[in-house]
Design a protein around this motif. Structure first.
Motif, PDB file in Angstrom:
ATOM      1  N   PRO A   6      14.243  10.840  -8.898  1.00  0.00           N
ATOM      2  CA  PRO A   6      13.345   9.687  -8.783  1.00  0.00           C
ATOM      3  C   PRO A   6      12.977   9.457  -7.316  1.00  0.00           C
ATOM      4  CG  PRO A   6      15.467   9.060  -9.778  1.00  0.00           C
ATOM      5  CD  PRO A   6      15.583  10.452  -9.294  1.00  0.00           C
ATOM      6  N   LEU A   7      11.674   9.471  -7.008  1.00  0.00           N
ATOM      7  CA  LEU A   7      11.236   9.293  -5.631  1.00  0.00           C
ATOM      8  C   LEU A   7      10.798   7.876  -5.325  1.00  0.00           C
ATOM      9  CD1 LEU A   7       9.171  12.535  -4.942  1.00  0.00           C
ATOM     10  CD2 LEU A   7      11.601  12.077  -4.495  1.00  0.00           C
ATOM     11  N   TRP A   8      10.138   7.226  -6.282  1.00  0.00           N
ATOM     12  CA  TRP A   8       9.647   5.869  -6.038  1.00  0.00           C
ATOM     13  C   TRP A   8       9.562   5.071  -7.326  1.00  0.00           C
ATOM     14  CZ3 TRP A   8       5.332   5.343  -8.922  1.00  0.00           C
ATOM     15  CH2 TRP A   8       4.499   6.436  -9.097  1.00  0.00           C
ATOM     16  N   ALA A   9       9.490   3.749  -7.142  1.00  0.00           N
ATOM     17  CA  ALA A   9       9.371   2.836  -8.278  1.00  0.00           C
ATOM     18  C   ALA A   9       8.556   1.623  -7.862  1.00  0.00           C
ATOM     19  CB  ALA A   9      10.746   2.393  -8.750  1.00  0.00           C
ATOM     20  N   SER A  10       7.941   0.988  -8.830  1.00  0.00           N
ATOM     21  CA  SER A  10       7.167  -0.227  -8.601  1.00  0.00           C
ATOM     22  C   SER A  10       7.715  -1.327  -9.512  1.00  0.00           C
ATOM     23  CB  SER A  10       5.689   0.022  -8.909  1.00  0.00           C
ATOM     24  OG  SER A  10       4.972  -1.185  -8.785  1.00  0.00           O
ATOM     25  N   GLU A  11       8.151  -2.416  -8.903  1.00  0.00           N
ATOM     26  CA  GLU A  11       8.693  -3.572  -9.622  1.00  0.00           C
ATOM     27  C   GLU A  11       8.569  -4.786  -8.710  1.00  0.00           C
ATOM     28  OE1 GLU A  11       9.758  -6.076 -12.033  1.00  0.00           O
ATOM     29  OE2 GLU A  11      10.076  -4.102 -12.901  1.00  0.00           O
ATOM     30  N   ILE A  12       8.412  -5.977  -9.290  1.00  0.00           N
ATOM     31  CA  ILE A  12       8.270  -7.179  -8.470  1.00  0.00           C
ATOM     32  C   ILE A  12       9.413  -8.178  -8.648  1.00  0.00           C
ATOM     33  CG2 ILE A  12       5.770  -7.014  -8.267  1.00  0.00           C
ATOM     34  CD1 ILE A  12       5.569  -9.199 -10.446  1.00  0.00           C
ATOM     35  N   GLU A  13      10.179  -8.058  -9.709  1.00  0.00           N
ATOM     36  CA  GLU A  13      11.259  -9.016  -9.962  1.00  0.00           C
ATOM     37  C   GLU A  13      12.498  -8.668  -9.124  1.00  0.00           C
ATOM     38  OE1 GLU A  13      11.153 -11.812 -11.766  1.00  0.00           O
ATOM     39  OE2 GLU A  13       9.028 -11.391 -12.128  1.00  0.00           O
ATOM     40  N   PRO A  14      13.017  -9.636  -8.379  1.00  0.00           N
ATOM     41  CA  PRO A  14      14.130  -9.361  -7.454  1.00  0.00           C
ATOM     42  C   PRO A  14      15.395  -8.802  -8.100  1.00  0.00           C
ATOM     43  CG  PRO A  14      13.153 -11.494  -6.966  1.00  0.00           C
ATOM     44  CD  PRO A  14      12.525 -11.011  -8.245  1.00  0.00           C
ATOM     45  N   TYR A  15      15.849  -9.383  -9.208  1.00  0.00           N
ATOM     46  CA  TYR A  15      17.108  -8.906  -9.789  1.00  0.00           C
ATOM     47  C   TYR A  15      17.016  -7.451 -10.262  1.00  0.00           C
ATOM     48  CZ  TYR A  15      21.244  -8.279 -12.562  1.00  0.00           C
ATOM     49  OH  TYR A  15      22.409  -7.770 -13.074  1.00  0.00           O
ATOM     50  N   PRO A  16      15.988  -7.070 -11.018  1.00  0.00           N
ATOM     51  CA  PRO A  16      15.899  -5.654 -11.410  1.00  0.00           C
ATOM     52  C   PRO A  16      15.815  -4.708 -10.205  1.00  0.00           C
ATOM     53  CG  PRO A  16      14.465  -6.948 -12.791  1.00  0.00           C
ATOM     54  CD  PRO A  16      14.974  -7.859 -11.701  1.00  0.00           C
ATOM     55  N   LYS A  43      12.307   5.012  -3.084  1.00  0.00           N
ATOM     56  CA  LYS A  43      11.417   4.081  -2.383  1.00  0.00           C
ATOM     57  C   LYS A  43      10.888   3.037  -3.373  1.00  0.00           C
ATOM     58  CE  LYS A  43       7.274   3.941   0.440  1.00  0.00           C
ATOM     59  NZ  LYS A  43       6.184   4.704   1.047  1.00  0.00           N
ATOM     60  N   HIS A  44      10.839   1.782  -2.939  1.00  0.00           N
ATOM     61  CA  HIS A  44      10.323   0.698  -3.773  1.00  0.00           C
ATOM     62  C   HIS A  44       8.956   0.272  -3.247  1.00  0.00           C
ATOM     63  CE1 HIS A  44      13.816   0.043  -6.335  1.00  0.00           C
ATOM     64  NE2 HIS A  44      14.447   0.591  -5.314  1.00  0.00           N
ATOM     65  N   LEU A  45       7.955   0.345  -4.116  1.00  0.00           N
ATOM     66  CA  LEU A  45       6.572   0.113  -3.719  1.00  0.00           C
ATOM     67  C   LEU A  45       6.115  -1.326  -3.920  1.00  0.00           C
ATOM     68  CD1 LEU A  45       4.999   3.318  -5.289  1.00  0.00           C
ATOM     69  CD2 LEU A  45       5.910   3.011  -2.978  1.00  0.00           C
ATOM     70  N   GLY A  46       6.859  -2.119  -4.667  1.00  0.00           N
ATOM     71  CA  GLY A  46       6.472  -3.501  -4.909  1.00  0.00           C
ATOM     72  C   GLY A  46       5.475  -3.641  -6.042  1.00  0.00           C
ATOM     73  N   ASP A  47       4.550  -4.563  -5.886  1.00  0.00           N
ATOM     74  CA  ASP A  47       3.567  -4.930  -6.908  1.00  0.00           C
ATOM     75  C   ASP A  47       2.626  -3.768  -7.221  1.00  0.00           C
ATOM     76  OD1 ASP A  47       1.535  -6.073  -8.442  1.00  0.00           O
ATOM     77  OD2 ASP A  47       1.393  -7.858  -7.190  1.00  0.00           O
ATOM     78  N   VAL A  48       2.594  -3.360  -8.477  1.00  0.00           N
ATOM     79  CA  VAL A  48       1.770  -2.218  -8.893  1.00  0.00           C
ATOM     80  C   VAL A  48       0.285  -2.465  -8.628  1.00  0.00           C
ATOM     81  CG1 VAL A  48       1.480  -2.911 -11.308  1.00  0.00           C
ATOM     82  CG2 VAL A  48       1.471  -0.503 -10.722  1.00  0.00           C
ATOM     83  N   THR A  49      -0.152  -3.713  -8.639  1.00  0.00           N
ATOM     84  CA  THR A  49      -1.571  -4.002  -8.400  1.00  0.00           C
ATOM     85  C   THR A  49      -1.952  -3.819  -6.936  1.00  0.00           C
ATOM     86  OG1 THR A  49      -1.265  -6.392  -8.020  1.00  0.00           O
ATOM     87  CG2 THR A  49      -1.615  -5.651 -10.305  1.00  0.00           C
ATOM     88  N   LYS A  50      -0.955  -3.669  -6.082  1.00  0.00           N
ATOM     89  CA  LYS A  50      -1.219  -3.487  -4.653  1.00  0.00           C
ATOM     90  C   LYS A  50      -0.895  -2.070  -4.167  1.00  0.00           C
ATOM     91  CE  LYS A  50      -0.595  -8.323  -3.483  1.00  0.00           C
ATOM     92  NZ  LYS A  50      -0.473  -8.966  -4.751  1.00  0.00           N
ATOM     93  N   VAL A  51      -0.503  -1.204  -5.083  1.00  0.00           N
ATOM     94  CA  VAL A  51      -0.167   0.172  -4.732  1.00  0.00           C
ATOM     95  C   VAL A  51      -1.450   0.989  -4.610  1.00  0.00           C
ATOM     96  CG1 VAL A  51       0.969   2.283  -5.528  1.00  0.00           C
ATOM     97  CG2 VAL A  51       2.091   0.067  -5.842  1.00  0.00           C
ATOM     98  N   ASN A  52      -1.596   1.699  -3.508  1.00  0.00           N
ATOM     99  CA  ASN A  52      -2.720   2.601  -3.308  1.00  0.00           C
ATOM    100  C   ASN A  52      -2.250   4.005  -3.681  1.00  0.00           C
ATOM    101  OD1 ASN A  52      -4.674   4.358  -2.363  1.00  0.00           O
ATOM    102  ND2 ASN A  52      -5.006   3.270  -0.455  1.00  0.00           N
ATOM    103  N   GLY A  53      -2.724   4.504  -4.813  1.00  0.00           N
ATOM    104  CA  GLY A  53      -2.299   5.807  -5.301  1.00  0.00           C
ATOM    105  C   GLY A  53      -2.503   6.942  -4.320  1.00  0.00           C
ATOM    106  N   ALA A  54      -3.478   6.822  -3.435  1.00  0.00           N
ATOM    107  CA  ALA A  54      -3.734   7.861  -2.440  1.00  0.00           C
ATOM    108  C   ALA A  54      -2.639   7.909  -1.386  1.00  0.00           C
ATOM    109  CB  ALA A  54      -5.091   7.633  -1.786  1.00  0.00           C
ATOM    110  N   GLU A  55      -1.852   6.846  -1.286  1.00  0.00           N
ATOM    111  CA  GLU A  55      -0.798   6.775  -0.275  1.00  0.00           C
ATOM    112  C   GLU A  55       0.602   7.001  -0.843  1.00  0.00           C
ATOM    113  OE1 GLU A  55      -1.375   2.944   1.482  1.00  0.00           O
ATOM    114  OE2 GLU A  55      -3.232   3.540   2.481  1.00  0.00           O
ATOM    115  N   VAL A  56       0.679   7.187  -2.156  1.00  0.00           N
ATOM    116  CA  VAL A  56       1.975   7.369  -2.805  1.00  0.00           C
ATOM    117  C   VAL A  56       2.293   8.858  -2.903  1.00  0.00           C
ATOM    118  CG1 VAL A  56       3.261   6.997  -4.942  1.00  0.00           C
ATOM    119  CG2 VAL A  56       1.678   5.250  -4.127  1.00  0.00           C
ATOM    120  N   GLU A  57       3.542   9.181  -2.620  1.00  0.00           N
ATOM    121  CA  GLU A  57       3.970  10.571  -2.711  1.00  0.00           C
ATOM    122  C   GLU A  57       3.773  11.091  -4.141  1.00  0.00           C
ATOM    123  OE1 GLU A  57       7.982  13.195  -1.736  1.00  0.00           O
ATOM    124  OE2 GLU A  57       8.003  11.031  -1.487  1.00  0.00           O
TER     125      GLU A  57
END
Length: 66
Positions: free
Chosen positions: A27-37, A49-63
């Protein structure tokens, strides 16, 4: 199966990365916004790597993953 990499959108507590890692995937990266998970996910996968909010992820910048 080895050498495959994965990313996880809407990650939750990293169920998808856990299943993948048990079958030789990294697993290289994940997107999640809830603190406990995120805390649970980081405990099991400290190098993922944690990317945060999926609506703010730029796919061109993700590995790219398999």
């Amino acid at each position: 199966m080895s050498g495959l990499t994965i990313g996880s959108l809407f990650d939750g507590i990293a169920g998808f990365p856990l299943a993948g890692s048990r079958h030789g995937m990294e697993p290289l990266w994940a997107s999640e916004i809830e603190p406990y998970p995120i805390t649970v996910s980081r405990r099991h996968f400290p190098n993922m790597k944690h990317l945060g909010d999926v609506t703010k992820v730029n796919g061109a910048e993700v590995e790219p993953v398999d």
